[in-house]
Design a protein around this motif. Structure first.
Motif, mmCIF file in Angstrom:
data_model
loop_
_atom_site.group_PDB
_atom_site.id
_atom_site.type_symbol
_atom_site.label_atom_id
_atom_site.label_comp_id
_atom_site.label_asym_id
_atom_site.label_seq_id
_atom_site.Cartn_x
_atom_site.Cartn_y
_atom_site.Cartn_z
ATOM 1 N N ASP A 97 -43.751 -32.860 -4.978
ATOM 2 C CA ASP A 97 -43.070 -31.557 -4.928
ATOM 3 C C ASP A 97 -41.552 -31.711 -5.051
ATOM 4 O OD1 ASP A 97 -45.330 -30.030 -4.769
ATOM 5 O OD2 ASP A 97 -45.277 -29.801 -2.581
ATOM 6 N N GLU A 98 -40.999 -32.715 -4.372
ATOM 7 C CA GLU A 98 -39.536 -32.917 -4.443
ATOM 8 C C GLU A 98 -39.101 -33.236 -5.869
ATOM 9 O OE1 GLU A 98 -38.782 -34.723 0.079
ATOM 10 O OE2 GLU A 98 -39.209 -36.080 -1.591
ATOM 11 N N TYR A 99 -39.873 -34.102 -6.501
ATOM 12 C CA TYR A 99 -39.515 -34.508 -7.869
ATOM 13 C C TYR A 99 -39.617 -33.331 -8.836
ATOM 14 C CZ TYR A 99 -39.823 -36.928 -12.340
ATOM 15 O OH TYR A 99 -39.634 -37.330 -13.630
ATOM 16 N N LEU A 100 -40.709 -32.563 -8.716
ATOM 17 C CA LEU A 100 -40.886 -31.429 -9.635
ATOM 18 C C LEU A 100 -39.837 -30.348 -9.366
ATOM 19 C CD1 LEU A 100 -44.781 -31.178 -9.873
ATOM 20 C CD2 LEU A 100 -43.171 -32.191 -11.511
ATOM 21 N N ALA A 101 -39.446 -30.196 -8.104
ATOM 22 C CA ALA A 101 -38.391 -29.216 -7.789
ATOM 23 C C ALA A 101 -37.074 -29.634 -8.443
ATOM 24 C CB ALA A 101 -38.216 -29.101 -6.269
ATOM 25 N N PHE A 102 -36.797 -30.925 -8.372
ATOM 26 C CA PHE A 102 -35.582 -31.468 -9.006
ATOM 27 C C PHE A 102 -35.617 -31.229 -10.516
ATOM 28 C CE2 PHE A 102 -33.826 -35.378 -11.046
ATOM 29 C CZ PHE A 102 -32.486 -35.135 -10.780
ATOM 30 N N CYS A 103 -36.762 -31.513 -11.127
ATOM 31 C CA CYS A 103 -36.884 -31.338 -12.589
ATOM 32 C C CYS A 103 -36.795 -29.861 -12.969
ATOM 33 C CB CYS A 103 -38.199 -31.930 -13.089
ATOM 34 S SG CYS A 103 -38.284 -33.711 -12.885
ATOM 35 N N ALA A 104 -37.421 -28.996 -12.178
ATOM 36 C CA ALA A 104 -37.375 -27.550 -12.475
ATOM 37 C C ALA A 104 -35.931 -27.070 -12.440
ATOM 38 C CB ALA A 104 -38.226 -26.784 -11.467
ATOM 39 N N ARG A 105 -35.179 -27.563 -11.464
ATOM 40 C CA ARG A 105 -33.768 -27.174 -11.361
ATOM 41 C C ARG A 105 -32.982 -27.673 -12.573
ATOM 42 N NH1 ARG A 105 -29.636 -28.585 -6.423
ATOM 43 N NH2 ARG A 105 -27.908 -27.435 -7.320
ATOM 44 N N LEU A 106 -33.211 -28.943 -12.908
ATOM 45 C CA LEU A 106 -32.528 -29.517 -14.084
ATOM 46 C C LEU A 106 -32.793 -28.716 -15.348
ATOM 47 C CD1 LEU A 106 -33.037 -33.399 -14.187
ATOM 48 C CD2 LEU A 106 -30.903 -32.122 -13.888
ATOM 49 N N ARG A 107 -34.011 -28.209 -15.473
ATOM 50 C CA ARG A 107 -34.417 -27.502 -16.705
ATOM 51 C C ARG A 107 -34.068 -26.026 -16.660
ATOM 52 N NH1 ARG A 107 -38.312 -31.340 -16.990
ATOM 53 N NH2 ARG A 107 -36.980 -33.164 -17.084
ATOM 54 N N GLY A 108 -33.363 -25.601 -15.597
ATOM 55 C CA GLY A 108 -32.868 -24.229 -15.567
ATOM 56 C C GLY A 108 -33.863 -23.200 -15.056
ATOM 57 N N VAL A 109 -34.923 -23.638 -14.357
ATOM 58 C CA VAL A 109 -35.845 -22.647 -13.766
ATOM 59 C C VAL A 109 -35.129 -21.997 -12.580
ATOM 60 C CG1 VAL A 109 -38.088 -22.299 -12.646
ATOM 61 C CG2 VAL A 109 -37.841 -24.044 -14.433
ATOM 62 N N GLU A 110 -35.095 -20.672 -12.559
ATOM 63 C CA GLU A 110 -34.390 -19.951 -11.482
ATOM 64 C C GLU A 110 -34.973 -20.332 -10.124
ATOM 65 O OE1 GLU A 110 -34.468 -15.675 -11.955
ATOM 66 O OE2 GLU A 110 -34.412 -16.011 -14.120
ATOM 67 N N ARG A 111 -34.092 -20.373 -9.119
ATOM 68 C CA ARG A 111 -34.491 -20.792 -7.785
ATOM 69 C C ARG A 111 -35.715 -20.014 -7.280
ATOM 70 N NH1 ARG A 111 -31.708 -22.719 -2.884
ATOM 71 N NH2 ARG A 111 -29.819 -23.028 -4.085
ATOM 72 N N ALA A 112 -35.698 -18.701 -7.465
ATOM 73 C CA ALA A 112 -36.774 -17.858 -6.941
ATOM 74 C C ALA A 112 -38.111 -18.135 -7.633
ATOM 75 C CB ALA A 112 -36.411 -16.381 -7.107
ATOM 76 N N LYS A 113 -38.053 -18.730 -8.805
ATOM 77 C CA LYS A 113 -39.299 -18.953 -9.561
ATOM 78 C C LYS A 113 -39.782 -20.395 -9.485
ATOM 79 C CE LYS A 113 -38.468 -15.222 -12.788
ATOM 80 N NZ LYS A 113 -37.960 -14.831 -14.102
ATOM 81 N N ARG A 114 -38.987 -21.246 -8.808
ATOM 82 C CA ARG A 114 -39.311 -22.669 -8.833
ATOM 83 C C ARG A 114 -40.626 -23.006 -8.142
ATOM 84 N NH1 ARG A 114 -33.464 -24.723 -7.320
ATOM 85 N NH2 ARG A 114 -32.493 -23.736 -9.119
ATOM 86 N N GLY A 115 -40.869 -22.373 -6.985
ATOM 87 C CA GLY A 115 -42.102 -22.671 -6.236
ATOM 88 C C GLY A 115 -43.325 -22.398 -7.088
ATOM 89 N N ALA A 116 -43.349 -21.235 -7.725
ATOM 90 C CA ALA A 116 -44.503 -20.858 -8.554
ATOM 91 C C ALA A 116 -44.608 -21.783 -9.768
ATOM 92 C CB ALA A 116 -44.361 -19.411 -9.011
ATOM 93 N N ALA A 117 -43.446 -22.151 -10.333
ATOM 94 C CA ALA A 117 -43.456 -23.030 -11.512
ATOM 95 C C ALA A 117 -44.053 -24.392 -11.154
ATOM 96 C CB ALA A 117 -42.031 -23.197 -12.050
ATOM 97 N N ILE A 118 -43.704 -24.889 -9.961
ATOM 98 C CA ILE A 118 -44.212 -26.194 -9.524
ATOM 99 C C ILE A 118 -45.723 -26.126 -9.290
ATOM 100 C CG2 ILE A 118 -44.140 -27.846 -7.608
ATOM 101 C CD1 ILE A 118 -41.101 -27.040 -7.386
ATOM 102 N N GLU A 119 -46.155 -25.063 -8.619
ATOM 103 C CA GLU A 119 -47.597 -24.931 -8.345
ATOM 104 C C GLU A 119 -48.382 -24.845 -9.647
ATOM 105 O OE1 GLU A 119 -48.998 -25.469 -5.431
ATOM 106 O OE2 GLU A 119 -46.941 -25.797 -4.739
ATOM 107 N N ARG A 120 -47.842 -24.106 -10.613
ATOM 108 C CA ARG A 120 -48.540 -23.942 -11.891
ATOM 109 C C ARG A 120 -48.614 -25.283 -12.634
ATOM 110 N NH1 ARG A 120 -45.191 -20.767 -14.295
ATOM 111 N NH2 ARG A 120 -44.313 -22.613 -15.267
ATOM 112 N N ALA A 121 -47.477 -26.005 -12.655
ATOM 113 C CA ALA A 121 -47.455 -27.304 -13.359
ATOM 114 C C ALA A 121 -48.436 -28.272 -12.700
ATOM 115 C CB ALA A 121 -46.034 -27.881 -13.356
ATOM 116 N N LYS A 122 -48.485 -28.269 -11.357
ATOM 117 C CA LYS A 122 -49.430 -29.157 -10.654
ATOM 118 C C LYS A 122 -50.867 -28.778 -10.992
ATOM 119 C CE LYS A 122 -47.844 -28.713 -6.466
ATOM 120 N NZ LYS A 122 -47.761 -28.842 -5.010
ATOM 121 N N ALA A 123 -51.157 -27.468 -10.964
ATOM 122 C CA ALA A 123 -52.525 -27.016 -11.260
ATOM 123 C C ALA A 123 -52.915 -27.398 -12.687
ATOM 124 C CB ALA A 123 -52.626 -25.502 -11.065
ATOM 125 N N ASP A 124 -51.997 -27.236 -13.615
ATOM 126 C CA ASP A 124 -52.294 -27.564 -15.019
ATOM 127 C C ASP A 124 -52.564 -29.050 -15.199
ATOM 128 O OD1 ASP A 124 -51.975 -24.939 -15.691
ATOM 129 O OD2 ASP A 124 -50.015 -25.168 -16.648
#
Ligand code: ATP
Length: 237
Positions: A97-124
């Motif tokens: 989770d920490e690593y994916l949060a870091f990557c999501a931030r680097l790639r410009g995913v908005e803070r409010a959307k990061r949690g959902a983006a991480i869960e979706r990427a993990k599920a996929d």
């Protein structure tokens, strides 16, 4: 530009200390297309993919991603792109989770959307139960899934996967091959390998590199029918 064209590269050249590793390569990737980049060790696959991903500057040539020029507007171009390098940097001491949060931030995913983006990427990527685990404690196959999850966390249209099954045992290899097949249903993909069956399993089109040059670029149905051509491309080394 064709409206459906997701990625195009024209006249790509890369020299290393005066030695030409990639010589005048053109690539076009349409929406939903899966292109397999095949070739023996040293053919220039990684060099080509690194240029397409914007991590290595071409010596000559131009790359457009969703119409954005990689050299002039790298941030905009990279928004459309997810990249799994040949040797992804491994952050053993971070949780998934920490690593994916870091990557999501680097790639410009908005803070409010990061949690959902991480869960979706993990599920996929079949990583649902791994979020709190340290990356260093995961198997190589699961580490590779994390590498792929970071490539899709910002929902790119284009995925560039450099030898995603290299160095995996047969079980892990099957899992990653299936995962790449699933992702290929919803992304435009360029995937490299030196194994023909890997490419045949997912690609619509195959491009064979040999000594930095394209020696074959065909729809896979055609290339498949002309196996001799592929054999020549692979044997030459
Ligand atoms: P592999 O399957 O072994 O990864 P590849 O098809 O990806 O091979 P590249 O890694 O792109 O091939 O290498 C193409 C050529 O460029 C090779 O001759 C390689 O030795 C050379 N090369 C690659 N990276 C460098 C570098 N950083 N410095 C000098 N030469 C390099």
């Amino acid at each position: 530009m064709e409206s459906d064209l997701k990625l195009s590269a024209q006249g790509l050249v890369r020299d290393y200390a005066g030695r030409r590793a990639v010589n005048d390569i053109d690539i076009r990737l349409a929406g939903g297309e899966v292109l397999g980049l095949l070739g023996p060790n040293g053919a220039g696959k990684t060099t080509t993919l690194r240029m397409l991903a914007g991590t290595l500057a071409p010596s000559a040539g131009r790359i457009l991603l969703a119409g954005h020029d990689m050299a002039r507007a790298p941030r905009q171009a990279k928004r459309h792109l997810g990249y799994l390098p040949e040797r992804p940097p491994v952050y053993d001491e971070l949780t998934v989770d920490e690593y994916l949060a870091f990557c999501a931030r680097l790639r410009g995913v908005e803070r409010a959307k990061r949690g959902a983006a991480i869960e979706r990427a993990k599920a996929d990527c079949g990583l649902e139960d791994t979020g709190k685990r340290l990356i260093g404690n995961l198997s190589k196959g699961y580490q590779q899934r994390v590498g792929i999850a970071q490539a899709i966390v910002h929902r790119p249209d284009v995925l560039i996967l450099d030898e995603p099954t290299a160095g995996l045992d047969p079980n892990q290899l099957r899992g990653i091959r299936e995962l790449v097949g699933r992702l290929a249903e919803s992304h435009s993909v360029i995937v490299s390998s030196h194994i023909l069956s890997e490419i045949q399993a997912v690609a619509h089109r195959v491009m064979i590199l040999h000594r930095g040059r394209v020696v074959l670029d065909e729809a896979l149905a055609d290339a498949d029918a002309g196996n001799g051509v592929i054999d020549i491309g692979l044997r030459a080394g």
